[in-house]
Design a protein around this motif. Structure first.
Motif, PDB file in Angstrom:
ATOM      1  N   UNK A   1       0.842  -1.203   0.000  1.00 41.55           N
ATOM      2  CA  UNK A   1       0.000   0.000   0.000  1.00 41.55           C
ATOM      3  C   UNK A   1       0.872   1.246   0.000  1.00 41.55           C
ATOM      4  N   UNK A   2       1.927   1.231   0.824  1.00 43.20           N
ATOM      5  CA  UNK A   2       2.829   2.383   0.918  1.00 43.20           C
ATOM      6  C   UNK A   2       3.529   2.652  -0.421  1.00 43.20           C
ATOM      7  N   UNK A   3       3.888   1.566  -1.135  1.00 42.25           N
ATOM      8  CA  UNK A   3       4.546   1.713  -2.433  1.00 42.25           C
ATOM      9  C   UNK A   3       3.563   2.061  -3.539  1.00 42.25           C
ATOM     10  N   UNK A   4       2.259   1.946  -3.256  1.00 43.75           N
ATOM     11  CA  UNK A   4       1.246   2.235  -4.261  1.00 43.75           C
ATOM     12  C   UNK A   4       1.224   1.217  -5.375  1.00 43.75           C
ATOM     13  N   UNK A   5       1.563  -0.031  -5.042  1.00 45.22           N
ATOM     14  CA  UNK A   5       1.638  -1.091  -6.049  1.00 45.22           C
ATOM     15  C   UNK A   5       0.478  -2.067  -5.870  1.00 45.22           C
ATOM     16  N   UNK A   6      -0.123  -2.463  -6.984  1.00 46.88           N
ATOM     17  CA  UNK A   6      -1.203  -3.451  -6.936  1.00 46.88           C
ATOM     18  C   UNK A   6      -0.659  -4.873  -6.878  1.00 46.88           C
ATOM     19  N   UNK A   7       0.571  -5.042  -7.342  1.00 46.14           N
ATOM     20  CA  UNK A   7       1.193  -6.364  -7.344  1.00 46.14           C
ATOM     21  C   UNK A   7       2.298  -6.438  -6.288  1.00 46.14           C
ATOM     22  N   UNK A   8       2.558  -7.676  -5.839  1.00 52.98           N
ATOM     23  CA  UNK A   8       3.624  -7.884  -4.866  1.00 52.98           C
ATOM     24  C   UNK A   8       4.931  -8.077  -5.629  1.00 52.98           C
ATOM     25  N   UNK A   9       5.748  -7.034  -5.669  1.00 56.03           N
ATOM     26  CA  UNK A   9       6.994  -7.067  -6.429  1.00 56.03           C
ATOM     27  C   UNK A   9       8.154  -7.567  -5.564  1.00 56.03           C
ATOM     28  N   UNK A  10       9.289  -7.758  -6.228  1.00 52.97           N
ATOM     29  CA  UNK A  10      10.501  -8.161  -5.494  1.00 52.97           C
ATOM     30  C   UNK A  10      10.881  -7.099  -4.471  1.00 52.97           C
ATOM     31  N   UNK A  11      10.698  -5.837  -4.834  1.00 59.26           N
ATOM     32  CA  UNK A  11      11.008  -4.742  -3.907  1.00 59.26           C
ATOM     33  C   UNK A  11      10.103  -4.782  -2.684  1.00 59.26           C
ATOM     34  N   UNK A  12       8.846  -5.174  -2.901  1.00 57.93           N
ATOM     35  CA  UNK A  12       7.898  -5.285  -1.778  1.00 57.93           C
ATOM     36  C   UNK A  12       8.322  -6.385  -0.820  1.00 57.93           C
ATOM     37  N   UNK A  13       8.685  -7.536  -1.368  1.00 59.73           N
ATOM     38  CA  UNK A  13       9.158  -8.645  -0.544  1.00 59.73           C
ATOM     39  C   UNK A  13      10.408  -8.245   0.236  1.00 59.73           C
TER      40      UNK A  13
END
Length: 285
Positions: A58-70
C-alpha cells in the motif's frame, strides 16, 4: 560479559561423569515444548511478515507484490525480530548470566533459556524460504540460516546443550543486525541516500562499530570458551549418536564463526575505503 576462564583445562573425570549421568536428549516433554515454541515463533513471524507485506505494498502504491515489496517487508521484519532478540539477550547477558559459572552448568541445564534456541530456529525457518524464493539472499546468508538451524536445534533438544551461551549467541549479537536492516533499506532506496547522506553515513558507522564489537571483540573469547568445552565433550564421548550430534554442532558453530570474520573483514575494508575517499576529497578541496 566474558566467561572466566576463556579456555579451560580438560577434566576427564568431569566429562566422563557427564556422559555417564546425563542422557543425550532432554525428556520427551521438553522436546514437545521446544518444538511447539519453534513452530509458534515461526508462525508468528510469518503472520507479522505477511501483514507488513500488505502494508508495504500500500505504501509503495503497487497493486502487485513485487521483489522490492518482498525485500522491504523482509528487512522490516528482520529489524523487529533482531531488536527483540538483541534486547532480551543483552538483558540476560548483563543481569542473569554468571561469568564465573561452573563448567558443568555451562554445558548442561539452563532449560529455562531454551526459548533463545526456539526463537532462533523459528526465526531461521521463516527466513530461509523467504530468503531463497522471494528475496534472493546471498549464498553466505543461506549458509548462515542453515548453520543456525543446526546449532539451535542441538541446544534446544539435547541435555548437554550449552544453553548458558545462548543469550549471547542467539540474542545479544542480533543487536548489530538492527542498524544493518536500516542500512539495507537505504541501499534499496538510493533517493534516501541522496536526500539524507549524513544519516546514511551514521547508520553505516553504527553498524560497523556494533558488528565488530559484538561479533568479533566479544564473540571471539566467548566462542573459544564454548568451543573448547564442546570439543572436550566430543573427544570424551564413546557413543556414536552423541559423537555425530556434537560433530555437527561444533562444525556448524565453526562455520558461523568463519562467516563473522569474513563479514568483519568486508566491514573493515569498507571503513578504510570510506576513510581514504574522505581524505582524497579534502585534498581535492
Amino acid at each position: 560479559m566474558i566467561p572466566s576462564p576463556v579456555i579451560v583445562k580438560y577434566d576427564s573425570a568431569l566429562f566422563e561423569a557427564i556422559h555417564r549421568d546425563v542422557p543425550t536428549f532432554l525428556p520427551p516433554e521438553d522436546h514437545k515444548e521446544a518444538i511447539t515454541w519453534i513452530l509458534s515463533i515461526a508462525g508468528a513471524i510469518t503472520i507479522f511478515h505477511l501483514l507488513l507485506l500488505q502494508m508495504v505494498k500500500v505504501w509503495q502504491g503497487s497493486k502487485e507484490t513485487t521483489h522490492a515489496t518482498w525485500k522491504a517487508s523482509y528487512q522490516i521484519t528482520n529489524l523487529f525480530v533482531n531488536l527483540t532478540l538483541g534486547c532480551v539477550g543483552i538483558y540476560y547477558q548483563i543481569f542473569k548470566i554468571k561469568l564465573d559459572e561452573t563448567i558443568l552448568d555451562r554445558i548442561v541445564g539452563n532449560e529455562h533459556m531454551m526459548l533463545f534456541s526456539a526463537g532462533q530456529v523459528g526465526y531461521q525457518l521463516w527466513a530461509l524460504p523467504i530468503g531463497i524464493f522471494f528475496v534472493g539472499e546471498t549464498k553466505s546468508m543461506i549458509i548462515h540460516h542453515v548453520a543456525v538451524i543446526c546449532v539451535g536445534s542441538v541446544t534446544a533438544l539435547i541435555s548437554s546443550g550449552f544453553r548458558y551461551f545462548t543469550p549471547f549467541f542467539y540474542g545479544m549479537i542480533e543487536i548489530s543486525s538492527v542498524p544493518l536492516s536500516v542500512m539495507n533499506s537505504f541501499k534499496n532506496n538510493p533517493d534516501w541516500i541522496q536526500n539524507y547522506p549524513g544519516v546514511y553515513k551514521i547508520v553505516r558507522l553504527v553498524f560497523g562499530i556494533t558488528f565488530l564489537l559484538v561479533r568479533v571483540v566479544l564473540w571471539t573469547p566467548i566462542y573459544w570458551n564454548f568451543v573448547s568445552l564442546a570439543s572436550m565433550l566430543l573427544y570424551s564421548s564413546e557413543v556414536v549418536s552423541t559423537q555425530i550430534i556434537l560433530s555437527i554442532f561444533v562444525l556448524a558453530s565453526l562455520v558461523l564463526t568463519i562467516l563473522q570474520y569474513f563479514w568483519a573483514s568486508k566491514i573493515i575494508g569498507a571503513l578504510f575505503k570510506g576513510g581514504r575517499k574522505k581524505k582524497a576529497k579534502k585534498k581535492a578541496d
